[in-house]
Motif scaffolding. Structure first.
Motif, PDB file in Angstrom:
ATOM      1  N   VAL A 139       6.164 -10.562  14.464  1.00 14.90           N
ATOM      2  CA  VAL A 139       7.288  -9.407  14.617  1.00 14.90           C
ATOM      3  C   VAL A 139       6.711  -8.447  15.399  1.00 14.90           C
ATOM      4  CG1 VAL A 139       6.610  -8.777  12.188  1.00 14.90           C
ATOM      5  CG2 VAL A 139       8.715  -8.185  13.118  1.00 14.90           C
ATOM      6  N   ALA A 140       5.439  -7.921  15.010  1.00 15.21           N
ATOM      7  CA  ALA A 140       5.102  -6.641  15.662  1.00 15.21           C
ATOM      8  C   ALA A 140       4.941  -6.842  17.266  1.00 15.21           C
ATOM      9  CB  ALA A 140       3.389  -6.623  15.179  1.00 15.21           C
ATOM     10  N   THR A 141       5.052  -8.102  17.701  1.00 12.78           N
ATOM     11  CA  THR A 141       4.655  -8.531  19.163  1.00 12.78           C
ATOM     12  C   THR A 141       5.960  -8.518  19.749  1.00 12.78           C
ATOM     13  OG1 THR A 141       2.512  -9.588  18.762  1.00 12.78           O
ATOM     14  CG2 THR A 141       3.596  -9.848  20.861  1.00 12.78           C
ATOM     15  N   ALA A 142       7.012  -9.090  19.105  1.00 11.56           N
ATOM     16  CA  ALA A 142       8.219  -9.395  19.717  1.00 11.56           C
ATOM     17  C   ALA A 142       9.244  -8.092  20.269  1.00 11.56           C
ATOM     18  CB  ALA A 142       9.241 -10.144  18.813  1.00 11.56           C
ATOM     19  N   ASP A 143       9.644  -8.239  21.625  1.00  7.21           N
ATOM     20  CA  ASP A 143      10.633  -7.298  22.035  1.00  7.21           C
ATOM     21  C   ASP A 143      11.833  -7.489  21.408  1.00  7.21           C
ATOM     22  OD1 ASP A 143       8.817  -5.842  23.932  1.00  7.21           O
ATOM     23  OD2 ASP A 143       8.632  -7.901  24.839  1.00  7.21           O
ATOM     24  N   SER A 172      15.318  -1.952   9.638  1.00  7.70           N
ATOM     25  CA  SER A 172      14.195  -1.955   9.071  1.00  7.70           C
ATOM     26  C   SER A 172      13.077  -2.874  10.065  1.00  7.70           C
ATOM     27  CB  SER A 172      14.079  -2.308   7.530  1.00  7.70           C
ATOM     28  OG  SER A 172      13.801  -3.673   7.425  1.00  7.70           O
ATOM     29  N   LEU A 173      13.448  -3.797  10.677  1.00  5.38           N
ATOM     30  CA  LEU A 173      12.596  -4.630  11.486  1.00  5.38           C
ATOM     31  C   LEU A 173      12.067  -4.045  12.744  1.00  5.38           C
ATOM     32  CD1 LEU A 173      14.057  -8.205  11.036  1.00  5.38           C
ATOM     33  CD2 LEU A 173      12.116  -7.132  10.012  1.00  5.38           C
ATOM     34  N   LEU A 174      13.182  -3.042  13.101  1.00  6.26           N
ATOM     35  CA  LEU A 174      12.795  -2.383  14.390  1.00  6.26           C
ATOM     36  C   LEU A 174      11.859  -1.397  14.415  1.00  6.26           C
ATOM     37  CD1 LEU A 174      16.587  -1.067  15.473  1.00  6.26           C
ATOM     38  CD2 LEU A 174      15.104  -3.149  16.127  1.00  6.26           C
ATOM     39  N   GLN A 175      11.295  -1.058  13.061  1.00  3.45           N
ATOM     40  CA  GLN A 175      10.245  -0.025  12.838  1.00  3.45           C
ATOM     41  C   GLN A 175       9.014  -0.767  12.789  1.00  3.45           C
ATOM     42  OE1 GLN A 175      10.873   1.747   8.986  1.00  3.45           O
ATOM     43  NE2 GLN A 175      12.981   2.444   9.754  1.00  3.45           N
TER      44      GLN A 175
END
Length: 290
Positions: A139-143, A172-175
């Motif tokens: 999730v941290a790598t995905a655009d 919240s996932l955008l963060q």
């Protein structure tokens, strides 16, 4: 002449039927994107039949194949990476290394992660380590992140109870890294049973979309793979986020109409190809207050 986009698609492949790359590659090509398929597994058919043959690609093959593309001078032409079904967490880490390699030579390249976590009740089997990898690392790598409801709930650690709850969870996932979250299928309590709902969220805007839920004796497999692929393809072709969202809903609905008309369990992509390219229907995304 406008340049044709290039996309590396790293997900499963089935010899018979349509799931993973077998659901996404042809439609993406049909609307004008050059697709480089890298198959994480090759199975005879998708796992919801309850039996299949085939094997998982050795994780070391993923960076080797990416490097092979680099060695012929083509890696810098890759505009995006799509990942879907993974056979192991090691494969996932190899894909993230490939994404980093591509972004090093093309910083504008996008990475769309379709975080397939499995659904044992439906026969979709994914190793537990893959779900852990997706939650902790991908999730941290995905655009662009494209979960379904089950995966959205897993990312956020609780079940959504309303549309507003889904919106808060997606935001919240955008963060955690992504620019965009596309929830491919909403399934919160109290929703209309005859509607298929989707959600698109960016830092500035949010949109909700409904289309009719078509009835099938068994719901076709590969709809999520088709959705993620078409959304990314349209973004590469120049659509805004919401234009790609609305187009994707329409094109997928056209495929499902053809599949229903044929009384088929497998998506009727070839029969519906002209409708994929030029959907006859349109579903308007409604803006939501943030």
């Amino acid at each position: 002449m406008k340049r044709t986009p290039h996309l590396l698609a790293t997900q499963s492949h089935v010899v018979f039927g349509h799931a993973g790359n077998s659901a996404a590659v042809f439609p993406m090509q049909r609307i004008g994107v050059n697709v480089w398929p890298l198959n994480t597994v090759q199975f005879s058919n998708h796992t919801q039949y309850g039996q299949w043959a085939g094997e998982v690609l050795a994780p070391a093959q993923i960076p080797a194949l990416v490097e092979g593309i680099s060695n012929i001078g083509e890696l810098g032409h890759c505009d995006a990476v799509l990942s879907g079904y993974l056979g192991s967490a090691e494969q996932g880490r190899a894909i993230l290394a490939g994404v980093a390699r591509i972004k090093a030579v093309n910083p504008k390249a996008l990475y769309l992660c379709d975080p397939v976590m499995g659904h044992p009740e439906k026969g979709c089997i994914v190793p537990a380590e893959v779900s852990e990898f997706l939650l902790a690392e991908a999730v941290a790598t995905a655009d662009i992140l494209c979960p379904n409801q089950l995966e959205l709930d897993s990312f956020c650690g609780h079940r959504a109870q309303s549309l507003d709850d889904c919106l808060r969870m997606a935001r919240s996932l955008l963060q955690r890294g992504p620019q965009v979250v596309l929830v491919k299928h909403l399934a919160y309590p109290g929703r209309a049973e005859d509607q298929f709902e989707m959600l698109l969220v960016t830092a500035e805007h949010s949109w909700h979309l409904r289309r009719p839920l078509l009835a099938f004796p068994r719901q076709p497999v590969g709809v999520g793979d088709l959705t993620s692929g078409l959304f990314l393809a349209r973004v590469l072709l120049g659509d805004s986020w919401v234009q790609a969202f609305e187009y994707t809903a329409a094109a997928v609905h056209e495929v499902l109409l053809e599949t229903q008309a044929c009384a088929s369990y497998e998506l009727q992509l070839v029969r519906a190809q002209d409708r994929i390219a030029h959907p006859r229907v349109r579903f308007e995304a409604q803006p939501l207050a943030l």
